[in-house]
Enzyme design. Structure first.
Site, PDB file in Angstrom:
ATOM      1  N   ASN A  15       0.849  -1.201   0.000  1.00 50.89           N
ATOM      2  CA  ASN A  15       0.000   0.000   0.000  1.00 50.89           C
ATOM      3  C   ASN A  15       0.882   1.248   0.000  1.00 50.89           C
ATOM      4  O   ASN A  15       0.576   2.244   0.652  1.00 50.89           O
ATOM      5  CB  ASN A  15      -0.906  -0.019   1.246  1.00 50.89           C
ATOM      6  N   ASP A  38       8.526  -8.486   3.624  1.00 48.57           N
ATOM      7  CA  ASP A  38       7.332  -8.585   4.457  1.00 48.57           C
ATOM      8  C   ASP A  38       7.707  -8.834   5.917  1.00 48.57           C
ATOM      9  O   ASP A  38       8.636  -9.605   6.204  1.00 48.57           O
ATOM     10  CB  ASP A  38       6.452  -9.745   3.935  1.00 48.57           C
ATOM     11  N   SER A 104      -4.188   2.186  17.642  1.00 52.40           N
ATOM     12  CA  SER A 104      -5.260   3.015  17.085  1.00 52.40           C
ATOM     13  C   SER A 104      -6.357   3.265  18.102  1.00 52.40           C
ATOM     14  O   SER A 104      -6.619   2.429  18.963  1.00 52.40           O
ATOM     15  CB  SER A 104      -5.864   2.264  15.880  1.00 52.40           C
ATOM     16  N   ALA A 105      -7.016   4.390  17.974  1.00 54.18           N
ATOM     17  CA  ALA A 105      -8.151   4.723  18.846  1.00 54.18           C
ATOM     18  C   ALA A 105      -9.328   3.787  18.578  1.00 54.18           C
ATOM     19  O   ALA A 105     -10.288   3.763  19.350  1.00 54.18           O
ATOM     20  CB  ALA A 105      -8.567   6.167  18.597  1.00 54.18           C
ATOM     21  N   TYR A 128     -10.446  -4.974  12.093  1.00 52.84           N
ATOM     22  CA  TYR A 128      -9.229  -4.130  12.115  1.00 52.84           C
ATOM     23  C   TYR A 128      -8.911  -3.728  13.560  1.00 52.84           C
ATOM     24  O   TYR A 128      -7.800  -3.944  14.049  1.00 52.84           O
ATOM     25  CB  TYR A 128      -9.414  -2.875  11.246  1.00 52.84           C
ATOM     26  N   LYS A 132      -5.677  -4.770  16.181  1.00 53.01           N
ATOM     27  CA  LYS A 132      -4.806  -3.838  16.912  1.00 53.01           C
ATOM     28  C   LYS A 132      -4.816  -4.155  18.405  1.00 53.01           C
ATOM     29  O   LYS A 132      -3.781  -4.122  19.073  1.00 53.01           O
ATOM     30  CB  LYS A 132      -5.265  -2.391  16.684  1.00 53.01           C
ATOM     31  N   TYR A 156      -3.303   6.118  17.799  1.00 54.37           N
ATOM     32  CA  TYR A 156      -3.527   7.251  16.889  1.00 54.37           C
ATOM     33  C   TYR A 156      -5.012   7.572  16.844  1.00 54.37           C
ATOM     34  O   TYR A 156      -5.827   6.642  16.719  1.00 54.37           O
ATOM     35  CB  TYR A 156      -3.146   6.895  15.454  1.00 54.37           C
ATOM     36  N   ASN A 177     -11.455   5.672   1.792  1.00 57.71           N
ATOM     37  CA  ASN A 177     -12.509   5.519   2.812  1.00 57.71           C
ATOM     38  C   ASN A 177     -12.528   6.739   3.726  1.00 57.71           C
ATOM     39  O   ASN A 177     -13.551   7.124   4.239  1.00 57.71           O
ATOM     40  CB  ASN A 177     -12.221   4.280   3.698  1.00 57.71           C
ATOM     41  N   ARG A 271     -22.920   5.959   7.981  1.00 58.90           N
ATOM     42  CA  ARG A 271     -22.117   4.795   7.548  1.00 58.90           C
ATOM     43  C   ARG A 271     -22.132   3.774   8.679  1.00 58.90           C
ATOM     44  O   ARG A 271     -21.836   4.129   9.834  1.00 58.90           O
ATOM     45  CB  ARG A 271     -20.680   5.255   7.244  1.00 58.90           C
ATOM     46  N   PRO A 272     -22.472   2.495   8.404  1.00 61.65           N
ATOM     47  CA  PRO A 272     -22.533   1.494   9.485  1.00 61.65           C
ATOM     48  C   PRO A 272     -21.206   1.420  10.249  1.00 61.65           C
ATOM     49  O   PRO A 272     -20.131   1.462   9.650  1.00 61.65           O
ATOM     50  CB  PRO A 272     -22.789   0.174   8.735  1.00 61.65           C
ATOM     51  N   GLY A 273     -21.328   1.354  11.562  1.00 59.33           N
ATOM     52  CA  GLY A 273     -20.115   1.180  12.377  1.00 59.33           C
ATOM     53  C   GLY A 273     -19.507   2.488  12.841  1.00 59.33           C
ATOM     54  O   GLY A 273     -18.631   2.498  13.710  1.00 59.33           O
TER      55      GLY A 273
END
Ligand code: WQD
Length: 319
Positions: A15, A38, A104-105, A128, A132, A156, A177, A271-273
């Site tokens: 990415n 990787d 991540s928050a 996701y 984390k 973050y 997104n 948006r769902p979620g």
């Protein structure tokens, strides 16, 4: 690098692009060593540790699209959790036990209250976020089992913007997104309008509120965390945010103020979620790391817009 560190970058380019390395070189602080590979390749990790005098690791190699993680849960667990386990084992073999981890928050899920402190309940709402949290649990286990491990877990909030030079920035593959890259693509004419996902949340103007933090402030937070590990010799779990909540429409207004570019938008269903409001308590970051975010929302917008234009002009757009 600007702070004087010599770094080796390991990236599988799933990415990102190798041209970033050359552009980093144009920033005047030398060119980092680059190894394409990787984080799940144990033999490659052993080779990298054996051929470089590495004293600390910053681990960013994670997949991070919430929506995608629902369709690719096994891939997210393998890459994010498996990759972190593989890296930790390689670090142990190399005797390198100082790690700064990109968390991540999203580990807070739907918060009971805002601002969100590090002591808030942890409950994830997607694969996701779960990946984390599993990484955090693994690294806390390492810290508990062997006090030589010094791990900083950095949660973050919403990183946005780009380096002011316009040389490096985020380049999401496909249709973004996230809000800020979508706004910059509306500004550059790639989309006719911004879709605002819901205006019926219990917030200042009904749209979702988030804690947007400039990516350069985020980078400085990593250096502060590394200094903390060196000086204190122990780990920490800390939020990296500004402590200020900004709604979707407030960000749109700030973008136009900062760039002069209007952003047409249409209100669509939620948006769902999505959660209504999410922003950080920043006391621990200041008290422990002596770090706080400095750059205002207008700088985030102006730097994101500059990067959109320069990366478009250079034809570096992710196809
Ligand atoms: C922000 C707000 C949307 C897009 C993400 C992910 C993950 C994480 C960071 C690392 C919300 C609204 C968005 C759009 C919109 N990364 N929105 N139109 O969902 O807070 O979280 O943040 O951990 O990438 O968890 O960020 O930028 O997607 O959304 O109205 O086209 O903007 O509803 O209120 P989010 P986001």
């Amino acid at each position: 690098m600007q702070a004087g560190w010599h770094i080796v970058v390991l990236d599988n380019l799933c990415n990102s692009e190798s041209s970033t390395i050359q552009r980093l070189g144009a920033m005047g602080h030398g060119v980092p060593e680059f190894v394409q590979g990787d984080v799940r390749d144990a033999a490659l990790l052993d080779k990298v540790f054996a051929s470089h005098p590495i004293t600390a690791v910053m681990h960013f190699a994670g997949l991070k699209a919430v929506g995608e993680s629902w369709q690719q849960a096994a891939r997210y667990l393998d890459n994010n959790v498996g990759g972190t386990a593989c890296l930790a084992a390689a670090m142990e073999r190399a005797g390198v036990r100082r790690l700064v981890f990109s968390s991540s928050a999203t580990v807070y899920g739907q918060p009971d209250a805002v601002p969100i402190a590090e002591s808030a309940p942890l409950r994830t709402t997607n694969p996701y976020g779960r990946s984390k949290l599993l990484c955090e649990d693994m690294l806390c286990e390492l810290r508990a089992a062997d006090s030589r491990w010094q791990v900083a877990l950095l949660r973050y909030f919403n990183p946005v913007g780009a380096h002011a030079s316009g040389l490096i920035g985020e380049k999401p593959s496909g249709i973004p997104n996230n809000l800020m890259p979508y706004i910059t693509q509306v500004a550059s004419g790639q989309h006719p309008f911004l879709r605002v996902f819901g205006d019926d949340y219990p917030t200042v103007d009904g749209t979702g509120v988030r804690d947007y933090i400039h990516v350069v402030d985020l980078a400085k937070g990593h250096l502060a965390a590394l200094r903390y590990l060196e000086q204190e010799g122990k780990g920490i779990t800390v939020n990296l945010g500004t402590g200020r909540g900004v709604s979707v429409l407030q960000l749109v207004a700030a973008f136009t103020r900062a760039t002069g570019v209007p952003i047409p938008y249409q209100i669509l269903p939620r948006r769902p979620g999505d959660v209504a409001s999410c922003y950080a308590a920043t006391d621990l970051a200041w008290d422990a790391l002596g770090w706080c975010a400095q750059l205002p929302i207008e700088a985030m917008c102006a730097d994101a817009w500059r990067w959109e234009r320069t990366s478009q002009a250079a034809g570096n757009v992710h196809d």
